[in-house]
Design a protein around this motif. Sequence first.
Motif, PDB file in Angstrom:
ATOM      1  N   ALA A 210     -42.626  16.443 -12.398  1.00  0.00           N
ATOM      2  CA  ALA A 210     -42.864  15.373 -13.360  1.00  0.00           C
ATOM      3  C   ALA A 210     -41.971  14.186 -13.039  1.00  0.00           C
ATOM      4  O   ALA A 210     -40.754  14.343 -12.886  1.00  0.00           O
ATOM      5  CB  ALA A 210     -42.596  15.878 -14.772  1.00  0.00           C
ATOM      6  N   ALA A 211     -42.580  13.010 -12.946  1.00  0.00           N
ATOM      7  CA  ALA A 211     -41.855  11.791 -12.597  1.00  0.00           C
ATOM      8  C   ALA A 211     -41.745  10.879 -13.807  1.00  0.00           C
ATOM      9  O   ALA A 211     -42.633  10.826 -14.655  1.00  0.00           O
ATOM     10  CB  ALA A 211     -42.554  11.066 -11.462  1.00  0.00           C
ATOM     11  N   SER A 212     -40.638  10.134 -13.850  1.00  0.00           N
ATOM     12  CA  SER A 212     -40.443   9.142 -14.907  1.00  0.00           C
ATOM     13  C   SER A 212     -39.576   8.022 -14.383  1.00  0.00           C
ATOM     14  O   SER A 212     -38.896   8.166 -13.362  1.00  0.00           O
ATOM     15  CB  SER A 212     -39.794   9.777 -16.137  1.00  0.00           C
ATOM     16  N   GLY A 213     -39.639   6.886 -15.052  1.00  0.00           N
ATOM     17  CA  GLY A 213     -38.739   5.794 -14.738  1.00  0.00           C
ATOM     18  C   GLY A 213     -39.385   4.602 -14.082  1.00  0.00           C
ATOM     19  O   GLY A 213     -38.872   3.485 -14.217  1.00  0.00           O
ATOM     20  N   ARG A 214     -40.421   4.793 -13.335  1.00  0.00           N
ATOM     21  CA  ARG A 214     -41.112   3.691 -12.665  1.00  0.00           C
ATOM     22  C   ARG A 214     -42.604   3.976 -12.673  1.00  0.00           C
ATOM     23  O   ARG A 214     -43.048   5.043 -13.083  1.00  0.00           O
ATOM     24  CB  ARG A 214     -40.627   3.529 -11.216  1.00  0.00           C
ATOM     25  N   THR A 215     -43.395   3.020 -12.202  1.00  0.00           N
ATOM     26  CA  THR A 215     -44.847   3.199 -12.155  1.00  0.00           C
ATOM     27  C   THR A 215     -45.191   4.234 -11.094  1.00  0.00           C
ATOM     28  O   THR A 215     -45.055   3.985  -9.896  1.00  0.00           O
ATOM     29  CB  THR A 215     -45.546   1.871 -11.849  1.00  0.00           C
ATOM     30  N   PHE A 216     -45.631   5.384 -11.545  1.00  0.00           N
ATOM     31  CA  PHE A 216     -45.847   6.529 -10.669  1.00  0.00           C
ATOM     32  C   PHE A 216     -46.823   6.207  -9.556  1.00  0.00           C
ATOM     33  O   PHE A 216     -46.628   6.624  -8.411  1.00  0.00           O
ATOM     34  CB  PHE A 216     -46.364   7.693 -11.524  1.00  0.00           C
ATOM     35  N   SER A 217     -47.864   5.453  -9.861  1.00  0.00           N
ATOM     36  CA  SER A 217     -48.905   5.194  -8.864  1.00  0.00           C
ATOM     37  C   SER A 217     -48.447   4.250  -7.763  1.00  0.00           C
ATOM     38  O   SER A 217     -49.185   4.012  -6.810  1.00  0.00           O
ATOM     39  CB  SER A 217     -50.157   4.644  -9.543  1.00  0.00           C
ATOM     40  N   ASN A 218     -47.244   3.701  -7.852  1.00  0.00           N
ATOM     41  CA  ASN A 218     -46.691   2.890  -6.771  1.00  0.00           C
ATOM     42  C   ASN A 218     -46.016   3.714  -5.682  1.00  0.00           C
ATOM     43  O   ASN A 218     -45.560   3.158  -4.680  1.00  0.00           O
ATOM     44  CB  ASN A 218     -45.644   1.908  -7.314  1.00  0.00           C
ATOM     45  N   TYR A 219     -45.958   5.031  -5.904  1.00  0.00           N
ATOM     46  CA  TYR A 219     -45.173   5.884  -5.020  1.00  0.00           C
ATOM     47  C   TYR A 219     -46.030   6.920  -4.304  1.00  0.00           C
ATOM     48  O   TYR A 219     -46.845   7.604  -4.937  1.00  0.00           O
ATOM     49  CB  TYR A 219     -44.090   6.609  -5.813  1.00  0.00           C
TER      50      TYR A 219
END
Length: 125
Positions: A23-32
């Motif tokens: 699970a990711a958080s903190g920035r726009t996930f789809s940019n990574y």
Amino acid sequence: QVQLVESGGGLVQAGGSLRLSCAASGRTFSNYAMGWFRQAPGKEREFVAAISWSGGVTYYADSVKGRFTISRDNAKNTVYLQMNSLKPEDTAVYYCAAKFRTTVQAMRDKGPDYWGQGTQVTVSS
């Protein structure tokens, strides 16, 4: 900053399956672009799999090709690693990774921008 939290590791017998989640958080996930690496005791950390920001391109290490599948759900900010036909040599700490606006090959060759804390996978023979 991007925070990555893995889950789903554990102990499984050879031939079994596990699914890891990150699970990711903190920035726009789809940019990574997202990826998975692993580190076995006494060995260097190695690339396992990567997936492009859209999910349309995937890339695997030869050692896991045909057995592992990486996928992502951008609506849930989550990346997955489905691991089938597990072998004792798959035993390692598995790390989730993120790299900003890059290719899956660059994830493998240059390493990620962010790491998760890791989750242990142990495959017994």
